[in-house]
Design a protein around this motif. Structure first.
Motif, short mmCIF file in Angstrom:
data_model
loop_
_atom_site.label_atom_id
_atom_site.label_comp_id
_atom_site.label_asym_id
_atom_site.label_seq_id
_atom_site.Cartn_x
_atom_site.Cartn_y
_atom_site.Cartn_z
N SER A 272 0.81 -1.22 0.00
CA SER A 272 0.00 0.00 0.00
C SER A 272 0.84 1.27 0.00
CB SER A 272 -0.92 0.02 1.22
OG SER A 272 -0.16 -0.02 2.43
N GLY A 273 2.17 1.09 0.01
CA GLY A 273 3.05 2.24 -0.06
C GLY A 273 3.60 2.71 1.27
N GLY A 274 3.20 2.08 2.37
CA GLY A 274 3.73 2.44 3.67
C GLY A 274 5.11 1.85 3.91
N ALA A 275 5.75 2.29 4.98
CA ALA A 275 7.08 1.77 5.32
C ALA A 275 6.98 0.37 5.88
CB ALA A 275 7.76 2.69 6.31
N SER A 276 7.82 -0.54 5.39
CA SER A 276 7.82 -1.90 5.92
C SER A 276 8.98 -2.12 6.89
CB SER A 276 7.93 -2.94 4.79
OG SER A 276 9.24 -2.98 4.27
N ASN A 277 10.14 -1.52 6.58
CA ASN A 277 11.33 -1.62 7.43
C ASN A 277 11.82 -3.04 7.63
OD1 ASN A 277 11.51 1.18 7.87
ND2 ASN A 277 9.95 1.07 9.45
N ASP A 278 11.46 -3.95 6.72
CA ASP A 278 11.90 -5.34 6.84
C ASP A 278 12.95 -5.71 5.80
OD1 ASP A 278 10.32 -5.96 9.02
OD2 ASP A 278 8.60 -6.49 7.79
N GLY A 279 13.37 -4.74 4.98
CA GLY A 279 14.43 -5.00 4.04
C GLY A 279 13.97 -5.05 2.59
N THR A 280 14.94 -4.96 1.69
CA THR A 280 14.66 -4.96 0.26
C THR A 280 15.66 -5.82 -0.51
OG1 THR A 280 16.11 -3.10 -0.31
CG2 THR A 280 13.86 -2.56 0.42
N LEU A 281 15.29 -6.13 -1.73
CA LEU A 281 16.18 -6.73 -2.72
C LEU A 281 16.26 -5.73 -3.86
CD1 LEU A 281 16.09 -10.43 -3.91
CD2 LEU A 281 16.46 -8.57 -5.52
N PHE A 282 17.47 -5.35 -4.30
CA PHE A 282 17.62 -4.28 -5.27
C PHE A 282 18.61 -4.66 -6.37
CE2 PHE A 282 20.96 -3.46 -2.11
CZ PHE A 282 22.06 -3.25 -2.92
N SER A 283 18.59 -3.86 -7.43
CA SER A 283 19.59 -3.97 -8.49
C SER A 283 20.16 -2.59 -8.78
CB SER A 283 18.99 -4.57 -9.76
OG SER A 283 18.06 -3.67 -10.35
N TRP A 284 21.34 -2.57 -9.34
CA TRP A 284 21.94 -1.32 -9.82
C TRP A 284 22.68 -1.59 -11.10
CZ3 TRP A 284 26.60 0.38 -11.46
CH2 TRP A 284 26.73 1.76 -11.69
N SER A 285 22.51 -0.71 -12.07
CA SER A 285 23.30 -0.75 -13.30
C SER A 285 23.55 0.67 -13.74
CB SER A 285 22.56 -1.53 -14.40
OG SER A 285 21.39 -0.85 -14.79
N ALA A 286 24.57 0.85 -14.58
CA ALA A 286 24.91 2.19 -15.04
C ALA A 286 23.75 2.80 -15.82
CB ALA A 286 26.17 2.12 -15.90
N GLY A 287 22.99 1.97 -16.53
CA GLY A 287 21.90 2.49 -17.34
C GLY A 287 20.64 2.80 -16.58
N ASN A 288 20.33 1.98 -15.55
CA ASN A 288 19.05 2.11 -14.85
C ASN A 288 19.17 2.61 -13.42
OD1 ASN A 288 17.46 1.14 -17.05
ND2 ASN A 288 18.13 -0.94 -16.55
N GLY A 289 20.38 2.76 -12.93
CA GLY A 289 20.55 3.22 -11.57
C GLY A 289 20.05 2.21 -10.57
N LEU A 290 19.61 2.69 -9.39
CA LEU A 290 19.15 1.82 -8.32
C LEU A 290 17.67 1.50 -8.50
CD1 LEU A 290 20.07 0.56 -5.56
CD2 LEU A 290 19.12 2.61 -4.48
N GLN A 291 17.34 0.20 -8.51
CA GLN A 291 15.97 -0.25 -8.67
C GLN A 291 15.59 -1.19 -7.52
OE1 GLN A 291 13.96 0.67 -11.37
NE2 GLN A 291 15.65 2.00 -12.01
N THR A 292 14.47 -0.92 -6.84
CA THR A 292 13.97 -1.82 -5.81
C THR A 292 13.16 -2.92 -6.49
OG1 THR A 292 13.86 -0.03 -4.20
CG2 THR A 292 12.63 -2.03 -3.70
N LEU A 293 13.59 -4.17 -6.34
CA LEU A 293 12.94 -5.30 -7.00
C LEU A 293 11.93 -5.98 -6.10
CD1 LEU A 293 16.12 -6.83 -8.67
CD2 LEU A 293 14.50 -5.18 -9.65
N ALA A 294 12.15 -5.95 -4.79
CA ALA A 294 11.22 -6.58 -3.85
C ALA A 294 11.41 -5.96 -2.48
CB ALA A 294 11.46 -8.09 -3.77
N SER A 295 10.30 -5.83 -1.75
CA SER A 295 10.33 -5.41 -0.35
C SER A 295 9.81 -6.55 0.51
CB SER A 295 9.46 -4.16 -0.13
OG SER A 295 10.06 -3.00 -0.64
N PHE A 296 10.50 -6.80 1.60
CA PHE A 296 10.03 -7.78 2.58
C PHE A 296 9.07 -7.05 3.50
CE2 PHE A 296 13.97 -9.28 0.91
CZ PHE A 296 13.81 -10.65 0.80
N THR A 297 7.86 -7.55 3.60
CA THR A 297 6.80 -6.79 4.27
C THR A 297 6.26 -7.51 5.48
OG1 THR A 297 5.19 -7.78 2.76
CG2 THR A 297 6.07 -5.64 2.16
#
Length: 423
Positions: A272-297
Motif C-alpha cells: 500500500s506504499g507504507g514503510a515496511s522496514n523489513d528489508g529490500t532486494l535491489f539492483s543497480w546498473s549504469a543504465g538504470n541506476g538503483l531499482q527496488t525489485l522486492a520489499s520484505f513486508t
C-alpha cells in the motif's frame, strides 16, 4: 535371442534403472532444509565453535567456514565439513591470533584467506591465511588509525587482496584497503561520512573496477548507506539508500552480466506504499541506476511475515534465479530461504524453525545445484550448517552413481569387445 542381444538388453535395463534412481534421488532431496551439522555446548564448552555469521567456501568438495564465538578459547574457530569427514575444528582463535571472525573465507589455490573483527596485536582485528600444510599465519594486525574491525570478506584481483574495515582509518568511519605479499597493507580510501560509513559487505570487481556498499550515512542527512565504485584511486558514490529503497545494505553485491544485485537489512515499502522496514532486494546498473525489485513486508502487526524479514545476507545466482536468506520472519519467525527471478518475483521456499537453525546471516554457496549455508543459532543451540536443493534440481545420490557407471561401462565394454553398432 542371441547372447549379444540379451547382453545389450541387460545393459540397457541397468542403465535405465540407474538413471531412474539418480533422478528420483535428486527429486527426493529437493525443496527442504537439511541440517548437516549442529554446533553445541557439550561438556560446558563451545567445542567446535558457536554463532556462525559467515558463509561457506568450497575447496575440492570440502566446505570451510568460521564461527564467530566458541572453540577452546571462546574466541571463534575455523572449521571444515565434508560428507565423509563431518565437522572438524582446524583453528581455535585465542585473541593473539585474532578474535571473532565474521566474514567468508577466500580460497586462492589451496590457501584460505580471512579476517577477524577483533584480537591481534592491537585488538582491532587481523588478516590471516590458513593451509593444511602451513597452519594459521597472521599477515596483518590492524590498528585503529590505519584500519579496525574488518567485517567483510576479501576478494583477489591479480594477486592482490582487497577488503574493507567497518571502522578505523583517518576518520574512524572505515576504510577500503589492499594487501599483497610484496606491497603489504595499503589504505586506499578513508570513508568520511558523506561518501558512507561502515562498509560491511564483500567487494565485487567488474572490469577492474571495485564495487561495494556502506551500511550507514551518505551524501544527505537522510541517507542510511551507499553503493560505491572505486577505480584508479577515485571513490564514486553511485547511489544512496534513504528508506523507501532500503536502509543498511550489510551484504556484498552480486554481479550478474554487469548488473549488481544486493539486499538491505531494513527499509522498503508495503504493497500500500507504507514503510515496511523489513528489508529490500535491489539492483543497480549504469543504465538504470538503483531499482527496488522486492520489499520484505511485515504482517500480523510486526515482523512475523511469511516471506522473511531482515535479509542481512547477500544473494546467490543459480541459472538466472537469485537465492538468499533472512534473519527473521518466515512461518516460525526464525528466518526464511527465498528466491527471486524476473518471471517469478519473490518466492519463500523454506522457513527456519529452530531445530534446523535460526537467524541466517550469511550468503548461500552453490555447489552443483545444491545450496549450502549457515545459521547464527538454532540446531543444538549455537548454529548450524545446512543444505537446500531447489525444486527441479537433481543431485545424484552417491550410491546411485556406481550403478549408473556400471550400466554405461557394461554397454561400453560389450561394444568394444564385439564392435556392435550400438549407435
Amino acid at each position: 535371442m542371441s547372447r549379444d542381444t540379451r547382453l545389450i538388453r541387460e545393459g540397457l535395463a541397468t542403465l535405465v534403472m540407474a538413471m531412474a534412481l539418480t533422478l528420483s534421488a535428486g527429486q527426493a532431496k529437493a525443496g527442504g532444509i537439511t541440517t548437516l551439522a549442529s554446533f553445541d555446548a557439550s561438556n560446558g564448552t563451545y567445542n567446535n565453535g558457536a554463532e556462525l555469521s559467515a558463509g561457506l567456501t568450497d575447496v575440492g568438495g570440502t566446505l570451510y567456514g568460521t564461527a564467530w564465538a566458541g572453540g577452546a578459547d571462546s574466541e571463534g574457530t575455523l572449521f571444515s565439513w565434508s560428507p565423509s569427514g563431518g565437522l572438524q575444528t582446524l583453528v581455535n582463535f585465542d585473541v593473539s591470533n585474532g578474535s571473532g571472525p565474521v566474514a567468508r573465507l577466500l580460497a586462492v589455490g589451496s590457501t584460505l584467506y580471512g579476517t577477524t573483527a577483533g584480537g591481534g596485536a592491537h585488538s582491532d582485528g587481523t588478516l590471516f591465511s590458513w593451509s593444511a600444510s602451513g597452519s594459521l599465519q597472521t599477515l596483518v594486525n590492524f590498528a585503529g588509525s590505519n584500519l579496525s574491525g574488518p567485517a567483510a570478506g576479501l576478494i583477489e584481483v591479480n594477486g592482490t587482496l582487497y577488503g574493507t574495515t567497518f571502522g578505523g582509518g583517518a576518520n574512524g568511519n572505515g576504510t577500503l584497503f589492499s594487501w599483497s605479499p610484496s606491497g603489504g597493507l595499503q589504505t586506499l580510501v578513508n570513508f568520511v561520512g558523506s561518501n558512507g560509513v561502515g562498509p560491511a559487505g564483500r567487494l565485487t570487481v567488474i572490469n577492474g573496477t571495485l564495487y561495494g556498499t556502506t551500511e550507514y550515512s551518505g551524501p544527505s542527512g537522510s541517507s542510511s548507506g551507499t553503493l560505491f565504485s572505486y577505480a584508479n584511486g577515485v571513490l564514486d558514490t553511485l547511489a544512496s539508500f534513504t528508506g523507501a529503497n532500503g536502509y543498511y545494505p550489510a551484504a556484498g553485491l552480486l554481479n550478474v552480466n554487469g548488473v549488481l544485485y544486493g539486499t538491505t537489512a531494513s527499509g522498503g515499502t508495503t504493497a500500500s506504499g507504507g514503510a515496511s522496514n523489513d528489508g529490500t532486494l535491489f539492483s543497480w546498473s549504469a543504465g538504470n541506476g538503483l531499482q527496488t525489485l522486492a520489499s520484505f513486508t511485515g504482517t500480523n502487526g510486526g515482523h512475523y511475515n511469511t516471506n522473511g524479514a531482515y535479509p542481512y545476507a547477500g544473494l546467490t545466482d543459480v541459472a538466472g534465479t537469485l537465492y538468499g536468506t533472512t534473519a527473521q520472519g518466515g512461518v516460525s519467525n526464525q528466518g526464511s530461504l527465498f528466491s527471486w527471478s524476473v518471471s517469478g518475483g519473490l518466492q519463500t521456499l523454506a522457513s527456519f524453525n529452530g531445530s534446523n537453525g535460526t537467524d541466517s546471516r550469511a550468503g548461500l554457496l552453490d555447489v552443483g545445484g545444491t545450496l549450502y549455508g549457515t545459521t547464527f543459532a538454532g540446531g543444538s543451540g549455537l548454529g548450524t550448517i545446512f543444505s537446500y536443493t531447489p525444486a527441479g534440481q537433481s543431485v545424484p545420490e552417491p550410491g546411485s552413481l556406481p550403478l549408473l557407471l556400471a550400466g554405461l561401462g557394461g554397454l561400453g565394454a560389450l561394444w568394444l569387445r564385439r564392435r556392435l553398432p550400438l549407435s
